[in-house]
Design an enzyme around this catalytic site. Structure first.
Site, short mmCIF file in Angstrom:
data_model
loop_
_atom_site.label_atom_id
_atom_site.label_comp_id
_atom_site.label_asym_id
_atom_site.label_seq_id
_atom_site.Cartn_x
_atom_site.Cartn_y
_atom_site.Cartn_z
N HIS A 142 0.81 -1.21 0.00
CA HIS A 142 0.00 0.00 0.00
C HIS A 142 0.85 1.27 0.00
O HIS A 142 0.33 2.36 -0.25
CB HIS A 142 -0.91 0.00 1.24
N ASN B 19 -7.07 5.45 4.01
CA ASN B 19 -8.50 5.61 3.82
C ASN B 19 -8.99 7.04 4.02
O ASN B 19 -10.15 7.34 3.73
CB ASN B 19 -9.27 4.67 4.75
N ASP C 53 -0.67 2.51 -5.28
CA ASP C 53 -0.51 1.09 -5.60
C ASP C 53 -1.71 0.57 -6.38
O ASP C 53 -2.79 1.17 -6.36
CB ASP C 53 -0.37 0.28 -4.30
N ASN D 204 -9.15 2.54 -1.90
CA ASN D 204 -9.75 3.39 -0.88
C ASN D 204 -9.13 4.78 -0.80
O ASN D 204 -9.80 5.75 -0.44
CB ASN D 204 -9.69 2.71 0.49
#
Length: 207
Positions: free
Chosen positions: A39, A86, A111, A132
């Site tokens: 991530h 997020n 990513d 997200n």
């Protein structure tokens, strides 16, 4: 202007004294436990770009670590949101609102689990595609009309594998090698994207 000229511009960039007109943001999660994870591919890529530009992204502002630079003739704010993935949109929108930067002048590096490690996908705009961080930027910015470079980190090994565990898992050494090898292409694509030459950037560096 040739790609060689554009690349020469980015590698001779200096700090800017003017107001940022563009944002280049790398997405990831803060904290040592998330370093080198899938991530955090956006963090890794923007750190590479910053190093080539001769700056450190270390100024705390807009719930992010920031640096101001010139890329070609453009004043650019480099950002690494510290809000966790997020809630990336809260940081990006804070900076964009302060400097009155429109969505189309915000370039996001993130990513992509739908692509193999080492693949990159440049897009002028589009949906979040299940990411997200992108979803939150769209939510807070009110638009999906911003360019992005999605960096392949590989898909889950099976449908049953927990997605959160996969994206917060460490990038294997072999995968990191091929992912890192594309950072120079991302660096070269950035001035093309900022100048609005999306087709050329996609033609040269997608894949």
């Amino acid at each position: 202007m040739s790609i060689e000229d554009l690349f020469k511009q980015i590698t001779t960039t200096t700090r800017t004294s003017g107001k940022p007109e563009y944002i280049v943001v790398g997405l990831g999660n803060p904290g040592r436990e998330y370093e080198e994870t899938r991530h955090n591919a956006g963090f890794l890529a923007i750190d590479y770009v910053a190093e080539k530009l001769g700056v450190k992204i270390n100024r705390a502002k807009y719930d992010s670590l920031c640096a101001e630079v010139r890329i070609g003739d453009k004043n650019v704010l480099l950002m690494k949101p510290q809000t966790y993935m997020n809630r990336s949109g809260t940081a990006v929108s804070a900076a964009a609102d302060f400097y009155k930067i429109p969505s189309q002048n915000i370039l996001v590096l993130c990513d992509d689990i739908t692509q193999n490690p080492g693949k990159i996908r440049i897009r002028k705009s589009g949906s979040a595609g299940g990411h997200n961080g992108l979803k939150n930027i769209i939510e807070y910015g009110g638009s999906d009309k911003f360019p992005r470079i999605r960096i392949g980190v590989g898909a889950k090994p099976s449908p049953e594998y927990d997605l959160a565990d996969w994206v917060t898992g460490k990038i294997p050494a072999e995968d990191k090698k091929v992912i890192s090898a594309r950072f120079s292409d991302i660096e070269k694509a950035i001035p093309l994207i900022l100048s609005g030459d999306y087709e050329r950037a996609m033609c040269l560096y997608n894949g």
